[in-house]
Write an enzyme that holds these catalytic residues in place. Structure first.
Site, PDB file in Angstrom:
ATOM      1  N   ASP A 184       1.904   4.234  -3.068  1.00  0.00           N
ATOM      2  CA  ASP A 184       1.285   4.444  -4.312  1.00  0.00           C
ATOM      3  C   ASP A 184       1.364   3.370  -5.351  1.00  0.00           C
ATOM      4  OD1 ASP A 184       0.153   7.477  -5.140  1.00  0.00           O
ATOM      5  OD2 ASP A 184       0.363   5.768  -6.672  1.00  0.00           O
TER       6      ASP A 184
ATOM      7  N   ASP B  45      -0.353  -1.179  -3.509  1.00  0.00           N
ATOM      8  CA  ASP B  45      -1.910  -1.108  -3.720  1.00  0.00           C
ATOM      9  C   ASP B  45      -2.515  -1.436  -2.358  1.00  0.00           C
ATOM     10  OD1 ASP B  45      -4.446  -1.494  -4.613  1.00  0.00           O
ATOM     11  OD2 ASP B  45      -3.848  -2.147  -6.730  1.00  0.00           O
ATOM     12  N   VAL B  46      -3.431  -0.392  -2.114  1.00  0.00           N
ATOM     13  CA  VAL B  46      -4.266  -0.488  -0.701  1.00  0.00           C
ATOM     14  C   VAL B  46      -5.272  -1.611  -0.703  1.00  0.00           C
ATOM     15  CG1 VAL B  46      -3.847   1.788  -0.038  1.00  0.00           C
ATOM     16  CG2 VAL B  46      -5.779   1.523  -1.343  1.00  0.00           C
TER      17      VAL B  46
ATOM     18  N   TYR C 173     -18.885   6.210  -5.689  1.00  0.00           N
ATOM     19  CA  TYR C 173     -17.955   7.333  -4.833  1.00  0.00           C
ATOM     20  C   TYR C 173     -18.822   7.846  -3.809  1.00  0.00           C
ATOM     21  CZ  TYR C 173     -14.282  11.014  -4.689  1.00  0.00           C
ATOM     22  OH  TYR C 173     -13.303  11.729  -4.316  1.00  0.00           O
TER      23      TYR C 173
ATOM     24  N   LYS D 159     -17.419   7.596   0.225  1.00  0.00           N
ATOM     25  CA  LYS D 159     -17.050   8.690   0.986  1.00  0.00           C
ATOM     26  C   LYS D 159     -17.820   8.804   2.368  1.00  0.00           C
ATOM     27  CE  LYS D 159     -13.385   9.978  -1.522  1.00  0.00           C
ATOM     28  NZ  LYS D 159     -11.879   9.472  -1.234  1.00  0.00           N
TER      29      LYS D 159
ATOM     30  N   THR E 107      -6.053  18.070  -9.268  1.00  0.00           N
ATOM     31  CA  THR E 107      -5.097  17.074  -9.100  1.00  0.00           C
ATOM     32  C   THR E 107      -5.171  16.110 -10.388  1.00  0.00           C
ATOM     33  OG1 THR E 107      -6.735  15.506  -8.069  1.00  0.00           O
ATOM     34  CG2 THR E 107      -5.687  17.227  -6.549  1.00  0.00           C
TER      35      THR E 107
HETATM   36  N1  LIG Z   1      -9.178  16.208  -6.355  1.00  0.00           N
HETATM   37  C1  LIG Z   1     -10.352  16.494  -5.724  1.00  0.00           C
HETATM   38  O1  LIG Z   1     -11.052  17.377  -6.189  1.00  0.00           O
HETATM   39  C2  LIG Z   1     -10.791  15.655  -4.552  1.00  0.00           C
HETATM   40  C3  LIG Z   1     -12.112  15.977  -3.966  1.00  0.00           C
HETATM   41  C4  LIG Z   1     -12.372  15.294  -2.827  1.00  0.00           C
HETATM   42  C5  LIG Z   1     -11.783  14.272  -2.424  1.00  0.00           C
HETATM   43  N2  LIG Z   1     -10.558  13.781  -3.098  1.00  0.00           N
HETATM   44  C6  LIG Z   1      -9.956  12.637  -2.479  1.00  0.00           C
HETATM   45  O2  LIG Z   1      -8.489  12.923  -2.222  1.00  0.00           O
HETATM   46  C7  LIG Z   1      -7.624  11.759  -2.453  1.00  0.00           C
HETATM   47  C8  LIG Z   1      -6.679  11.891  -3.309  1.00  0.00           C
HETATM   48  O3  LIG Z   1      -7.106  12.027  -4.544  1.00  0.00           O
HETATM   49  P1  LIG Z   1      -6.671  13.237  -5.569  1.00  0.00           P
HETATM   50  O4  LIG Z   1      -7.198  14.242  -6.232  1.00  0.00           O
HETATM   51  O5  LIG Z   1      -5.263  13.771  -4.920  1.00  0.00           O
HETATM   52  O6  LIG Z   1      -6.082  12.319  -6.881  1.00  0.00           O
HETATM   53  P2  LIG Z   1      -4.775  11.751  -7.874  1.00  0.00           P
HETATM   54  O7  LIG Z   1      -5.170  11.023  -8.583  1.00  0.00           O
HETATM   55  O8  LIG Z   1      -4.140  13.009  -8.034  1.00  0.00           O
HETATM   56  O9  LIG Z   1      -3.877  11.247  -6.521  1.00  0.00           O
HETATM   57  C9  LIG Z   1      -4.297   9.888  -6.062  1.00  0.00           C
HETATM   58  C10 LIG Z   1      -3.252   9.005  -5.951  1.00  0.00           C
HETATM   59  O10 LIG Z   1      -3.744   7.797  -5.630  1.00  0.00           O
HETATM   60  C11 LIG Z   1      -3.101   6.580  -6.117  1.00  0.00           C
HETATM   61  N3  LIG Z   1      -3.884   5.328  -6.037  1.00  0.00           N
HETATM   62  C12 LIG Z   1      -4.793   5.066  -6.900  1.00  0.00           C
HETATM   63  N4  LIG Z   1      -5.331   3.994  -6.696  1.00  0.00           N
HETATM   64  C13 LIG Z   1      -4.598   3.399  -5.584  1.00  0.00           C
HETATM   65  C14 LIG Z   1      -4.381   2.075  -4.778  1.00  0.00           C
HETATM   66  N5  LIG Z   1      -5.401   1.094  -5.312  1.00  0.00           N
HETATM   67  N6  LIG Z   1      -3.602   1.959  -3.902  1.00  0.00           N
HETATM   68  C15 LIG Z   1      -2.787   2.991  -3.801  1.00  0.00           C
HETATM   69  N7  LIG Z   1      -2.426   3.981  -4.494  1.00  0.00           N
HETATM   70  C16 LIG Z   1      -3.708   4.401  -5.375  1.00  0.00           C
HETATM   71  C17 LIG Z   1      -3.124   7.208  -7.488  1.00  0.00           C
HETATM   72  O11 LIG Z   1      -1.920   6.471  -8.359  1.00  0.00           O
HETATM   73  C18 LIG Z   1      -2.771   8.613  -7.133  1.00  0.00           C
HETATM   74  O12 LIG Z   1      -1.128   8.746  -7.357  1.00  0.00           O
HETATM   75  C19 LIG Z   1      -8.806  10.777  -2.987  1.00  0.00           C
HETATM   76  O13 LIG Z   1      -9.180   9.998  -2.015  1.00  0.00           O
HETATM   77  C20 LIG Z   1      -9.910  11.411  -3.533  1.00  0.00           C
HETATM   78  O14 LIG Z   1     -11.091  10.856  -3.464  1.00  0.00           O
HETATM   79  C21 LIG Z   1     -10.163  14.571  -4.382  1.00  0.00           C
END
Ligand SMILES: NC(=O)c1ccc[n+]([C@@H]2O[C@H](COP(=O)([O-])OP(=O)(O)OC[C@H]3O[C@@H](n4cnc5c(N)ncnc54)[C@H](O)[C@@H]3O)[C@@H](O)[C@H]2O)c1
Length: 276
Positions: free
Chosen positions: A42, A68-69, A178, A182, A213
């Protein structure tokens, strides 16, 4: 095979990108609670340190690295390091992602969802577009590629993409990049699954609905937003990170050995339609 052993992931080597928070953290917990060895990657060092210490204090085999990805060299090195440490790489969650702010409507809830000039097509900046694509699509590609390099020689592995219901249903409160990222991820997952099936490596996607989240500044943790969103959910509640653990374990374990190229929505029925 006994049912319990179908879900056995003990001793597995696992990597989760975006593992410090939200869904990525839940994936890591689900696997580590069941005896896997987990590396969380992360950009958020403070949260990584805190969550890694918490899980280690529970006796789980969890480590982490700041990566960082968007940084191919750092990501490849971190994946190589974890695979070398574990002597195997069984499961990689390509999960890190961001929500860069409102799209052409400015909020998730409200009497009237007002139009938002900043997120509208004519004002959408190159910088915003490229940032979202670089993390949410290119970062997923880089992660899957790094995983394949280790899994192919062993002729086994699981690559699990986090997409979103936004891969197939437009959500104006999030924004164009986004949606594109996706949808791109969902189709990339199928290509990866097709290419790697002969090596007994599966690729599948988890498509979450609305989960509480820290994404997008944590708006989904606001009780008012949760109550309002809960009203439009057929199950009358938003998703919690714990809700995703069973699916993560299923897709990681022998139970799903013959399942590949599938995107599984987990959304409390949200995308089925309006019930009440
Ligand atoms: N929460 C929702 O409702 C939801 C719905 C659909 C999809 N998603 C997807 O789920 C995945 C996780 O999101 P989440 O909801 O857990 O959010 P979150 O913000 O709680 O967690 C995401 C994590 O990714 C890390 N991150 C961000 N940019 C980064 C980078 N460049 N390199 C490495 N790490 C990085 C952040 O620091 C964070 O810890 C994402 O791909 C998001 O698009 C979430």
């Amino acid at each position: 095979m006994k049912i319990a052993s179908l879900f056995k992931v003990e001793g597995y080597g696992v990597i989760v990108t975006g593992g410090a928070s939200g869904l990525g953290l839940a994936y890591g917990e689900a696997l580590a609670e069941n005896g896997a060895r987990v590396t969380l990657l992360d950009v958020d060092k403070a949260r990584l340190d805190q969550e890694t210490a918490r899980l280690c204090s529970l006796g789980q085999d969890v480590r982490s690295a700041v990566v960082d990805v968007r940084d191919t060299a750092a990501l490849d090195a971190a994946v190589d390091e974890a695979a070398a440490l574990y002597g195997r790489l069984d499961v990689v969650f390509a999960n890190a992602g961001i929500d860069s702010g409102p799209g052409f409507v400015g909020s998730w809830v409200g009497e009237q969802r007002e139009r938002n000039a900043e997120g509208s097509l004519e004002n959408y900046t190159d910088e915003r577009w490229q940032r979202v694509i670089d993390i949410n699509l290119n970062g997923i590609f880089r992660t899957a590629r790094a995983a394949a390099r280790h899994m192919k020689p062993r002729r086994s592995g699981r690559i699990i993409f986090t997409t979103s219901v936004a891969a197939y249903q437009c959500e104006p409160a999030i924004g164009s990049a986004y949606m594109a990222a996706k949808a791109g991820c969902a189709h990339l997952m199928k290509m990866v699954a097709l290419e790697l099936a002969a090596y007994q490596i599966t690729a599948n996607a988890i498509a979450p609905g609305f989960f509480a989240t820290n994404i997008g500044g944590g708006h989904a943790k606001d009780p008012g937003v949760q109550a309002a969103m809960g009203k439009v959910m057929p199950m009358h509640r938003v998703g919690m990170p714990d809700d995703i653990k069973g699916l993560a374990l299923f897709l990681s374990s022998p139970a799903s050995a013959y399942l590949t190229g599938q995107q599984i929505s987990i959304d409390g029925g949200w995308t089925l339609g309006v019930a009440d």
